[in-house]
Design a protein around this motif. Structure first.
Motif, PDB file in Angstrom:
ATOM      1  N   GLU A   7       0.843  -1.196   0.000  1.00  0.00           N
ATOM      2  CA  GLU A   7       0.000   0.000   0.000  1.00  0.00           C
ATOM      3  C   GLU A   7       0.877   1.244   0.000  1.00  0.00           C
ATOM      4  OE1 GLU A   7      -2.476   2.708  -0.122  1.00  0.00           O
ATOM      5  OE2 GLU A   7      -3.591   0.835   0.242  1.00  0.00           O
ATOM      6  N   ASP A   8       0.687   2.111  -1.012  1.00  0.00           N
ATOM      7  CA  ASP A   8       1.548   3.290  -1.096  1.00  0.00           C
ATOM      8  C   ASP A   8       1.099   4.427  -0.197  1.00  0.00           C
ATOM      9  OD1 ASP A   8      -0.732   3.778  -2.672  1.00  0.00           O
ATOM     10  OD2 ASP A   8       0.341   5.246  -3.896  1.00  0.00           O
ATOM     11  N   MET A  49      -0.719 -14.166   4.117  1.00  0.00           N
ATOM     12  CA  MET A  49      -1.756 -13.312   3.543  1.00  0.00           C
ATOM     13  C   MET A  49      -1.110 -12.091   2.910  1.00  0.00           C
ATOM     14  SD  MET A  49      -5.079 -12.806   3.135  1.00  0.00           S
ATOM     15  CE  MET A  49      -5.573 -14.158   4.217  1.00  0.00           C
ATOM     16  N   ILE A  50      -1.694 -11.637   1.791  1.00  0.00           N
ATOM     17  CA  ILE A  50      -1.238 -10.404   1.142  1.00  0.00           C
ATOM     18  C   ILE A  50      -2.442  -9.517   0.881  1.00  0.00           C
ATOM     19  CG2 ILE A  50      -0.241  -9.414  -0.966  1.00  0.00           C
ATOM     20  CD1 ILE A  50       1.505 -11.893  -1.185  1.00  0.00           C
ATOM     21  N   THR A  51      -2.358  -8.251   1.263  1.00  0.00           N
ATOM     22  CA  THR A  51      -3.319  -7.260   0.795  1.00  0.00           C
ATOM     23  C   THR A  51      -2.581  -6.361  -0.179  1.00  0.00           C
ATOM     24  OG1 THR A  51      -2.930  -5.579   2.506  1.00  0.00           O
ATOM     25  CG2 THR A  51      -4.491  -7.346   3.025  1.00  0.00           C
ATOM     26  N   LEU A  52      -3.219  -6.064  -1.298  1.00  0.00           N
ATOM     27  CA  LEU A  52      -2.513  -5.460  -2.424  1.00  0.00           C
ATOM     28  C   LEU A  52      -3.314  -4.309  -3.007  1.00  0.00           C
ATOM     29  CD1 LEU A  52      -0.338  -5.478  -4.658  1.00  0.00           C
ATOM     30  CD2 LEU A  52      -1.610  -7.334  -5.751  1.00  0.00           C
ATOM     31  N   ASP A  53      -2.778  -3.106  -2.910  1.00  0.00           N
ATOM     32  CA  ASP A  53      -3.414  -1.937  -3.512  1.00  0.00           C
ATOM     33  C   ASP A  53      -3.268  -2.016  -5.030  1.00  0.00           C
ATOM     34  OD1 ASP A  53      -4.694   0.512  -3.665  1.00  0.00           O
ATOM     35  OD2 ASP A  53      -2.827   1.636  -3.569  1.00  0.00           O
ATOM     36  N   LEU A  54      -4.297  -1.568  -5.747  1.00  0.00           N
ATOM     37  CA  LEU A  54      -4.254  -1.627  -7.203  1.00  0.00           C
ATOM     38  C   LEU A  54      -3.338  -0.565  -7.787  1.00  0.00           C
ATOM     39  CD1 LEU A  54      -5.433  -3.034  -9.717  1.00  0.00           C
ATOM     40  CD2 LEU A  54      -7.234  -1.313  -9.706  1.00  0.00           C
ATOM     41  N   ASN A  55      -3.400   0.637  -7.243  1.00  0.00           N
ATOM     42  CA  ASN A  55      -2.624   1.767  -7.764  1.00  0.00           C
ATOM     43  C   ASN A  55      -1.336   1.913  -6.971  1.00  0.00           C
ATOM     44  OD1 ASN A  55      -4.560   2.675  -9.770  1.00  0.00           O
ATOM     45  ND2 ASN A  55      -5.832   3.291  -8.033  1.00  0.00           N
ATOM     46  N   LEU A  56      -0.233   1.488  -7.573  1.00  0.00           N
ATOM     47  CA  LEU A  56       1.067   1.522  -6.899  1.00  0.00           C
ATOM     48  C   LEU A  56       2.102   2.163  -7.804  1.00  0.00           C
ATOM     49  CD1 LEU A  56       1.235  -2.157  -5.556  1.00  0.00           C
ATOM     50  CD2 LEU A  56       0.984  -0.113  -4.129  1.00  0.00           C
ATOM     51  N   ILE A  78      -5.790 -10.408  -1.255  1.00  0.00           N
ATOM     52  CA  ILE A  78      -6.953  -9.518  -1.294  1.00  0.00           C
ATOM     53  C   ILE A  78      -6.510  -8.215  -1.936  1.00  0.00           C
ATOM     54  CG2 ILE A  78      -8.639  -8.205   0.045  1.00  0.00           C
ATOM     55  CD1 ILE A  78      -8.618 -10.359   2.135  1.00  0.00           C
ATOM     56  N   MET A  79      -7.163  -7.856  -3.026  1.00  0.00           N
ATOM     57  CA  MET A  79      -6.815  -6.628  -3.732  1.00  0.00           C
ATOM     58  C   MET A  79      -7.646  -5.463  -3.200  1.00  0.00           C
ATOM     59  SD  MET A  79      -6.545  -6.018  -7.835  1.00  0.00           S
ATOM     60  CE  MET A  79      -5.034  -6.987  -7.898  1.00  0.00           C
ATOM     61  N   LEU A  80      -6.981  -4.337  -2.930  1.00  0.00           N
ATOM     62  CA  LEU A  80      -7.649  -3.118  -2.478  1.00  0.00           C
ATOM     63  C   LEU A  80      -7.660  -2.130  -3.631  1.00  0.00           C
ATOM     64  CD1 LEU A  80      -5.839  -2.736   0.976  1.00  0.00           C
ATOM     65  CD2 LEU A  80      -7.899  -4.035   0.456  1.00  0.00           C
ATOM     66  N   THR A  81      -8.834  -1.645  -3.976  1.00  0.00           N
ATOM     67  CA  THR A  81      -8.918  -0.761  -5.132  1.00  0.00           C
ATOM     68  C   THR A  81      -9.979   0.301  -4.954  1.00  0.00           C
ATOM     69  OG1 THR A  81      -9.438  -0.659  -7.488  1.00  0.00           O
ATOM     70  CG2 THR A  81     -10.445  -2.452  -6.245  1.00  0.00           C
ATOM     71  N   ALA A  82      -9.674   1.503  -5.417  1.00  0.00           N
ATOM     72  CA  ALA A  82     -10.666   2.575  -5.428  1.00  0.00           C
ATOM     73  C   ALA A  82     -11.584   2.453  -6.623  1.00  0.00           C
ATOM     74  CB  ALA A  82      -9.963   3.932  -5.434  1.00  0.00           C
ATOM     75  N   ARG A  83     -11.206   1.617  -7.572  1.00  0.00           N
ATOM     76  CA  ARG A  83     -12.031   1.431  -8.760  1.00  0.00           C
ATOM     77  C   ARG A  83     -13.205   0.515  -8.440  1.00  0.00           C
ATOM     78  NH1 ARG A  83      -7.095   0.190 -13.045  1.00  0.00           N
ATOM     79  NH2 ARG A  83      -5.793   1.954 -12.436  1.00  0.00           N
TER      80      ARG A  83
END
Length: 242
Positions: A7-8, A49-56, A78-83
């Motif tokens: 996460e940025d 476990m990995i949580t991964l932001d889409l915009n990096l 688990i992907m985290l995205t604002a989209r």
């Protein structure tokens, strides 16, 4: 649980770090795609476990997810995205994510989703080990004239053709439906049975996985997952083999 949060946004990372600490999880953070890949490659078998932001920066989340999946097919992502569009959600699943959470999200919701995915991953691991250590597992959990599915090999066949490249979640979804042919499952039921979500699930998760699963099934034969409009989905292979 050892968790890698990619996460940025450092404010989000710091906030979630407090929640992870409360759960007594061993949390580590990467702030760009390249750093994340380097951290994962260093000890690929250590992560639960990995949580991964889409915009990096560096490498975007889609690329990171794809590269992680080249190393490990089993680590939960688990992907985290604002989209909030279906195309982005499906693409994220294509790149290897098991689930997605749309920003802005409640930390409590994300924690619940992490716990649910982790429980499911642990259950799969225990099941696989039991089958490997047992005297002999049954060849197929589900077998009809047209369809066969084996939990021991994590493979499914339609008209004797292997359904290709099933992800762990796609396999679990197909198995849940196929074990009870023609029974209609609501999205809520599938979230509870496959993802172990009861209160915090997003029904679009089911729809996105169904879409990808159907695409793979259609590569080898007729469609066996049917939509029951206004209700949910069912498995019906009666038209296969014609």
């Amino acid at each position: 649980m050892k968790i890698l949060m990619i996460e940025d946004n450092k404010s989000v990372s710091e906030m979630m770090g407090m929640f992870f600490k409360k759960e007594q999880w061993d949390a580590h953070f990467a702030y760009d795609g390249n750093e994340a890949i380097d951290m994962f490659k260093a000890t690929p078998h250590d992560w639960d476990m990995i949580t991964l932001d889409l915009n990096l920066p560096g490498k975007d989340g889609m690329t990171v997810s794809f590269e992680i999946r080249q190393i490990s097919q089993t680590v939960p992502i688990i992907m985290l995205t604002a989209r909030d569009s279906e195309s982005d959600q499906v693409l994220g699943l294509e790149m290897g994510a098991d689930d997605y959470v749309t920003k802005p999200f409640s930390p409590i919701t994300l924690i619940a989703r992490i716990k649910a995915l982790y429980r499911r991953a642990q259950m799969n691991t225990i099941g696989d080990n039991t089958q490997q250590n047992g005297d002999q597992a049954e060849d197929f959990d589900v077998e009809t004239n047209n369809f066969k599915l084996s939990s021991s090999t994590r493979e499914a066949y339609l008209d004797d053709k292997l359904i290709p490249d099933l992800t762990p979640k796609e396999f679990d979804l197909l198995k849940t439906l196929a074990q009870k042919p023609k029974q209609v499952f609501s999205r809520e039921q599938l979230l509870q049975l496959v993802w172990d979500y009861e209160f915090h699930g997003d029904e679009r998760t089911v729809d996105a996985h169904i879409k990808k699963l159907r695409q793979k099934i259609e590569k080898v034969g007729p469609q066996v997952i049917q939509t029951v409009w206004g209700v949910g989905y069912k498995f019906d292979d009666s038209k296969a083999g014609d």
